[in-house]
Design a protein around this motif. Structure first.
Motif, PDB file in Angstrom:
ATOM      1  N   MET A 217      49.481  32.924  52.850  1.00  0.00           N
ATOM      2  CA  MET A 217      49.821  31.530  52.573  1.00  0.00           C
ATOM      3  C   MET A 217      50.668  30.968  53.706  1.00  0.00           C
ATOM      4  SD  MET A 217      51.996  29.889  49.376  1.00  0.00           S
ATOM      5  CE  MET A 217      53.502  30.758  49.825  1.00  0.00           C
ATOM      6  N   PHE A 218      51.654  31.738  54.181  1.00  0.00           N
ATOM      7  CA  PHE A 218      52.488  31.270  55.278  1.00  0.00           C
ATOM      8  C   PHE A 218      51.714  31.175  56.584  1.00  0.00           C
ATOM      9  CE2 PHE A 218      56.213  33.392  52.904  1.00  0.00           C
ATOM     10  CZ  PHE A 218      56.453  32.244  52.182  1.00  0.00           C
ATOM     11  N   ALA A 219      50.675  32.007  56.714  1.00  0.00           N
ATOM     12  CA  ALA A 219      49.832  31.953  57.912  1.00  0.00           C
ATOM     13  C   ALA A 219      48.899  30.754  57.883  1.00  0.00           C
ATOM     14  CB  ALA A 219      49.020  33.238  58.038  1.00  0.00           C
ATOM     15  N   ALA A 220      48.854  30.049  56.748  1.00  0.00           N
ATOM     16  CA  ALA A 220      47.985  28.881  56.567  1.00  0.00           C
ATOM     17  C   ALA A 220      46.522  29.268  56.747  1.00  0.00           C
ATOM     18  CB  ALA A 220      48.373  27.749  57.520  1.00  0.00           C
ATOM     19  N   GLU A 221      46.153  30.382  56.121  1.00  0.00           N
ATOM     20  CA  GLU A 221      44.774  30.859  56.178  1.00  0.00           C
ATOM     21  C   GLU A 221      44.221  30.879  54.747  1.00  0.00           C
ATOM     22  OE1 GLU A 221      45.454  33.661  60.142  1.00  0.00           O
ATOM     23  OE2 GLU A 221      45.066  34.623  58.201  1.00  0.00           O
ATOM     24  N   ASP A 222      43.576  29.802  54.371  1.00  0.00           N
ATOM     25  CA  ASP A 222      43.121  29.651  52.991  1.00  0.00           C
ATOM     26  C   ASP A 222      42.237  30.798  52.526  1.00  0.00           C
ATOM     27  OD1 ASP A 222      44.516  27.321  52.683  1.00  0.00           O
ATOM     28  OD2 ASP A 222      42.778  26.067  52.221  1.00  0.00           O
ATOM     29  N   GLU A 223      41.302  31.202  53.370  1.00  0.00           N
ATOM     30  CA  GLU A 223      40.383  32.262  52.971  1.00  0.00           C
ATOM     31  C   GLU A 223      41.127  33.554  52.668  1.00  0.00           C
ATOM     32  OE1 GLU A 223      36.514  34.731  54.758  1.00  0.00           O
ATOM     33  OE2 GLU A 223      37.383  33.059  55.883  1.00  0.00           O
ATOM     34  N   HIS A 224      42.115  33.872  53.493  1.00  0.00           N
ATOM     35  CA  HIS A 224      42.873  35.103  53.291  1.00  0.00           C
ATOM     36  C   HIS A 224      43.878  34.959  52.137  1.00  0.00           C
ATOM     37  CE1 HIS A 224      41.945  36.204  57.742  1.00  0.00           C
ATOM     38  NE2 HIS A 224      40.978  36.581  56.913  1.00  0.00           N
ATOM     39  N   TRP A 225      44.486  33.799  52.016  1.00  0.00           N
ATOM     40  CA  TRP A 225      45.376  33.535  50.871  1.00  0.00           C
ATOM     41  C   TRP A 225      44.615  33.777  49.574  1.00  0.00           C
ATOM     42  CZ3 TRP A 225      47.847  27.950  50.043  1.00  0.00           C
ATOM     43  CH2 TRP A 225      48.596  27.948  48.864  1.00  0.00           C
ATOM     44  N   ARG A 226      43.420  33.222  49.507  1.00  0.00           N
ATOM     45  CA  ARG A 226      42.610  33.381  48.298  1.00  0.00           C
ATOM     46  C   ARG A 226      42.208  34.842  48.089  1.00  0.00           C
ATOM     47  NH1 ARG A 226      37.797  29.628  45.960  1.00  0.00           N
ATOM     48  NH2 ARG A 226      37.269  30.960  44.192  1.00  0.00           N
ATOM     49  N   ALA A 227      41.884  35.565  49.147  1.00  0.00           N
ATOM     50  CA  ALA A 227      41.440  36.954  49.018  1.00  0.00           C
ATOM     51  C   ALA A 227      42.540  37.836  48.428  1.00  0.00           C
ATOM     52  CB  ALA A 227      40.996  37.488  50.375  1.00  0.00           C
ATOM     53  N   VAL A 228      43.780  37.657  48.895  1.00  0.00           N
ATOM     54  CA  VAL A 228      44.896  38.433  48.347  1.00  0.00           C
ATOM     55  C   VAL A 228      45.156  38.030  46.905  1.00  0.00           C
ATOM     56  CG1 VAL A 228      47.374  38.893  48.533  1.00  0.00           C
ATOM     57  CG2 VAL A 228      45.957  38.852  50.598  1.00  0.00           C
ATOM     58  N   LEU A 229      45.135  36.729  46.631  1.00  0.00           N
ATOM     59  CA  LEU A 229      45.333  36.242  45.265  1.00  0.00           C
ATOM     60  C   LEU A 229      44.269  36.801  44.327  1.00  0.00           C
ATOM     61  CD1 LEU A 229      46.621  34.405  43.127  1.00  0.00           C
ATOM     62  CD2 LEU A 229      45.257  32.515  44.044  1.00  0.00           C
ATOM     63  N   GLN A 230      43.035  36.865  44.796  1.00  0.00           N
ATOM     64  CA  GLN A 230      41.960  37.366  43.949  1.00  0.00           C
ATOM     65  C   GLN A 230      42.191  38.827  43.562  1.00  0.00           C
ATOM     66  OE1 GLN A 230      39.253  35.163  42.936  1.00  0.00           O
ATOM     67  NE2 GLN A 230      39.350  36.790  41.383  1.00  0.00           N
ATOM     68  N   LYS A 231      42.753  39.628  44.479  1.00  0.00           N
ATOM     69  CA  LYS A 231      43.107  41.008  44.134  1.00  0.00           C
ATOM     70  C   LYS A 231      44.123  41.032  43.000  1.00  0.00           C
ATOM     71  CE  LYS A 231      42.646  43.109  48.736  1.00  0.00           C
ATOM     72  NZ  LYS A 231      43.326  43.973  49.727  1.00  0.00           N
ATOM     73  N   GLN A 232      45.114  40.177  43.090  1.00  0.00           N
ATOM     74  CA  GLN A 232      46.147  40.128  42.063  1.00  0.00           C
ATOM     75  C   GLN A 232      45.563  39.695  40.719  1.00  0.00           C
ATOM     76  OE1 GLN A 232      48.453  37.335  44.368  1.00  0.00           O
ATOM     77  NE2 GLN A 232      49.921  38.890  45.022  1.00  0.00           N
ATOM     78  N   VAL A 233      44.713  38.686  40.741  1.00  0.00           N
ATOM     79  CA  VAL A 233      44.076  38.195  39.521  1.00  0.00           C
ATOM     80  C   VAL A 233      43.180  39.278  38.914  1.00  0.00           C
ATOM     81  CG1 VAL A 233      42.397  36.538  38.602  1.00  0.00           C
ATOM     82  CG2 VAL A 233      44.184  35.763  40.171  1.00  0.00           C
ATOM     83  N   ASP A 234      42.383  39.920  39.751  1.00  0.00           N
ATOM     84  CA  ASP A 234      41.483  40.965  39.254  1.00  0.00           C
ATOM     85  C   ASP A 234      42.263  42.103  38.604  1.00  0.00           C
ATOM     86  OD1 ASP A 234      39.334  39.514  40.183  1.00  0.00           O
ATOM     87  OD2 ASP A 234      39.026  40.725  41.987  1.00  0.00           O
ATOM     88  N   GLY A 235      43.419  42.454  39.193  1.00  0.00           N
ATOM     89  CA  GLY A 235      44.238  43.515  38.623  1.00  0.00           C
ATOM     90  C   GLY A 235      44.741  43.183  37.230  1.00  0.00           C
ATOM     91  N   VAL A 236      45.137  41.931  37.029  1.00  0.00           N
ATOM     92  CA  VAL A 236      45.607  41.502  35.709  1.00  0.00           C
ATOM     93  C   VAL A 236      44.459  41.505  34.707  1.00  0.00           C
ATOM     94  CG1 VAL A 236      46.627  39.587  34.417  1.00  0.00           C
ATOM     95  CG2 VAL A 236      47.477  40.130  36.699  1.00  0.00           C
ATOM     96  N   ARG A 237      43.308  41.000  35.133  1.00  0.00           N
ATOM     97  CA  ARG A 237      42.152  40.941  34.234  1.00  0.00           C
ATOM     98  C   ARG A 237      41.708  42.337  33.805  1.00  0.00           C
ATOM     99  NH1 ARG A 237      38.643  36.487  37.673  1.00  0.00           N
ATOM    100  NH2 ARG A 237      39.533  34.590  36.759  1.00  0.00           N
ATOM    101  N   GLU A 238      41.740  43.284  34.725  1.00  0.00           N
ATOM    102  CA  GLU A 238      41.287  44.646  34.421  1.00  0.00           C
ATOM    103  C   GLU A 238      42.106  45.302  33.318  1.00  0.00           C
ATOM    104  OE1 GLU A 238      41.507  46.701  38.101  1.00  0.00           O
ATOM    105  OE2 GLU A 238      39.850  45.580  39.027  1.00  0.00           O
TER     106      GLU A 238
END
Length: 445
Positions: A217-238
């Motif tokens: 997020m601080f790097a201002a890289e939307d694709e990568h911000w989303r990729a890390v967030l998706q890992k976190q979301v997937d972990g909660v869902r699992e």
């Protein structure tokens, strides 16, 4: 003043459809507005600790955008010194989103020209299954948690039943963890476990996406911000949890809170900051902190409002809950607020990736606003429910030999609950080294 890529000049990338940086930033303005709506009133700069760093300030930055000075706007290192704390946006009479302009300017930089510390932390989060910004694997995280827990069982009488579960499906709360603790100071995880235990919380960590932080997020890289967030979301869902709890950290909370909205992701669970839960558990009687330990001592405390959790997301509600918890722990008479405070509080300079940017001298200069605020309270301790705030404010006191101590909220909450062990008092001064120490006469326990 140190620089990372101060003389870097790079082409402004064309976005899909052949648009430029200025086309992109137009989207960050209020509907129907344009950059010329700036009144040049200077409110944005007058209350900005980054004003003057590298001969730049929010008003000048915005005017350069309005004048079409793309090369200067997209190459100035100042965009890595602005913490995007939103204070300028809050006071702007035209509601111009200058922090978003800064974000887009950061995004325009070539990746190899961006601060290496921020990019390195982003890449670690992308590389590891746990999304850890320091690169610790989920296996190593599990080892550290289990090792620390075993030590507590062996050395702290009465805590043999303490648990720190990992991957327990069906738990009510999925709790994330900042990577700083398991890597640098694992004993700092224990107070949080104790609080959850005393509150009777049904909780678990997860192996997948357990890391709280997201430097992409601080790097201002939307694709990568989303990729890390998706890992976190997937972990909660699992894990089939019903609530997702972010620990005491402003940037990690905001990276999830804002990312879910920015990328249209529905995690399927409620998401909240642990400080809000501290307040709920105290109000409901599930936690019963006492300030009696401080009645005669009269140790003074102030509190730092994390910009990411207060001004940029949850506003006054968070600030009020934070103060409610602190007052219950230290006593009304021993709490001294900063001026200004809450949504108007100054950013300390630790956020926005500033700590990882490499501009140490500029960061400390920025922090002079915060140092003056703290000194004005006369407080002995600054409570910082945010990792970046903690690191910056602790550095400010060490670098200038200021007298205050910097502590996490979980430390003071456990102290007031009478359960803070000697090994969990790293950030307390000698005045509190034995106060309310379990199993001793050093206070009430």
């Amino acid at each position: 003043m140190e620089t990372v890529t101060e003389t870097a000049r790079h082409a402004v990338p064309l976005l899909p459809g052949g648009t430029t940086f200025l086309d992109r930033v137009q989207e960050a303005l209020p509907e129907g507005a344009n950059l010329s709506m700036c009144l040049t009133c200077g409110l944005c700069s007058s209350g900005c600790p980054a004003s003057g760093l590298h001969d730049m300030d929010p008003r000048k930055f915005l005017r350069l955008c309005a004048w079409g000075q793309e090369e200067e706007v997209t190459s100035t290192p100042w965009v890595w010194m602005c913490t995007m704390c939103f204070r300028c946006k809050v006071v702007c009479p035209m509601d111009v989103n200058i922090p978003m302009l800064v974000y887009e300017a950061r995004a325009s930089w070539a990746r190899d020209a961006k601060p290496k510390g921020i990019i390195g932390s982003c890449d670690q989060g992308l590389r590891t299954m746990g999304a850890s910004a320091v690169g610790i694997s989920s296996e190593d995280f599990r080892f550290v948690v289990e090792d620390v827990l075993e030590e507590v069982h062996e050395t702290q009488p009465g805590w043999e039943e303490l648990r720190a579960p990992i991957d327990r499906k069906g738990a009510t709360f999925c709790v994330n963890q900042n990577s700083r603790e398991p890597v640098q100071e694992p004993e700092e995880m224990v107070p949080l476990w104790k609080i959850l235990h005393l509150a009777g919380v049904d909780w678990t960590y997860g192996s997948h996406g357990w890391g709280a932080e997201n430097y992409c997020m601080f790097a201002a890289e939307d694709e990568h911000w989303r990729a890390v967030l998706q890992k976190q979301v997937d972990g909660v869902r699992e894990l089939d949890c019903t609530s997702w709890v972010n620990i005491e950290c402003g940037h990690s909370f905001y990276s999830i809170w804002a990312g879910l909205q920015r990328f249209g992701i529905n995690p399927g669970v409620d998401f909240d900051h642990i400080v809000r839960w501290y307040a709920r558990w105290i109000r409901s009687g599930r936690l019963a902190p006492s300030s009696d330990w401080n009645r005669d001592l009269g140790v003074k405390f102030t509190v730092q409002d994390p910009c990411m959790a207060v001004r940029k997301s949850q506003g006054t509600a968070f600030a009020d809950d934070l103060r409610y918890v602190v007052r219950r722990c230290v006593g009304d008479d021993n709490f001294v607020d900063m001026v200004p405070n809450g949504v108007n509080n100054y950013c300390c300079g630790g956020g926005g990736g500033f700590l990882q940017s490499g501009y140490k001298d500029a960061r400390r200069k920025y922090g002079e606003f915060k140092a003056r605020q703290i000194l004005g309270t006369g407080a002995d301790y600054v409570i910082t429910p945010c990792h970046n705030c903690h690191a910056q404010i602790e550095d400010l006191s060490a670098e200038r030999n200021h007298a205050w101590n910097t502590v996490h909220l979980w430390t003071i909450l456990c102290l007031s609950l009478g359960v803070l062990a000697a090994s969990e008092r790293t950030y307390l001064g000698p005045d509190l080294a034995e106060v309310a120490l379990p199993g001793s006469n050093g206070g009430e326990s």
